[in-house]
Design a protein around this motif. Structure first.
Motif: not given
Length: 177
Positions: A9-22, A166-177
């Motif tokens: 899955d892609i976490d990030d889309i940037v066009i130029g320097t603008t982060k796209q929210e959708s 204990t102390g391990a760091v896990k990435r949590i990702r929430f998606d919306k359609p």
């Protein structure tokens, strides 16, 4: 709907320097910037029933921690609030796995607002990914106790998605359609 590079899955889309929210194709939204968290794994210690919980909890003796991934999503603090403003859940109170129940539990709510249910719909989230393991919202058992301010999702899984370190760091990702 996620967008993939290979099988990731892609976490990030940037066009130029603008982060796209959708991203839209025509009038159809095909991607929404996911909400990302880092969860530092904690453990409950041995509970009275002999089980152990791993993950993050604010109940009783709190353990573990969870934090937004900085500067990833401008709307992350309102991620779980529904579009109509009905659901006021804005905090994760538990995200844990228990060895006796073999259930993953997610509890979202608010202590600073009047009782209101966090909706069990894609408006809240469609899936949660814990360190690469996907849990679909539609596969969970959902409960809400009127007046409690907390909504809960539970998935049955024999595998602890947090591991036991204990102390391990896990990435949590929430998606919306």
């Amino acid at each position: 709907m996620p967008i993939f590079v290979g099988s990731s899955d892609i976490d990030d889309i940037v066009i130029g320097t603008t982060k796209q929210e959708s991203v839209f194709v025509g009038s159809n939204r095909v991607w929404v910037r996911p909400a990302l968290y880092n969860l530092t794994v904690g453990t409950s210690g041995t509970l009275p029933n002999g089980s152990v919980s791993y993950g993050f909890s604010t109940a009783g003796t709190a353990y573990g921690s969870i934090a937004f991934v900085s500067n990833h999503n401008a709307y992350q603090s309102d991620w779980f609030r529904n579009a109509g403003g009905v659901g006021q859940g804005d905090d994760i109170y538990y995200l844990l796995w228990n060895s006796a129940t073999t259930k993953l539990k997610l509890v979202i709510g608010a202590t600073d607002t009047a009782a209101s249910q966090t909706p069990n719909t894609d408006v809240t989230f469609s899936k949660i990914t814990i360190d690469g393991t996907v849990f679909n919202r539609t596969d969970a058992t959902y409960t809400y106790s009127f007046g409690s301010n907390f909504s809960q999702w539970e998935w049955t899984t024999s595998t602890n998605p947090f591991g036991t370190t204990t102390g391990a760091v896990k990435r949590i990702r929430f998606d919306k359609p």
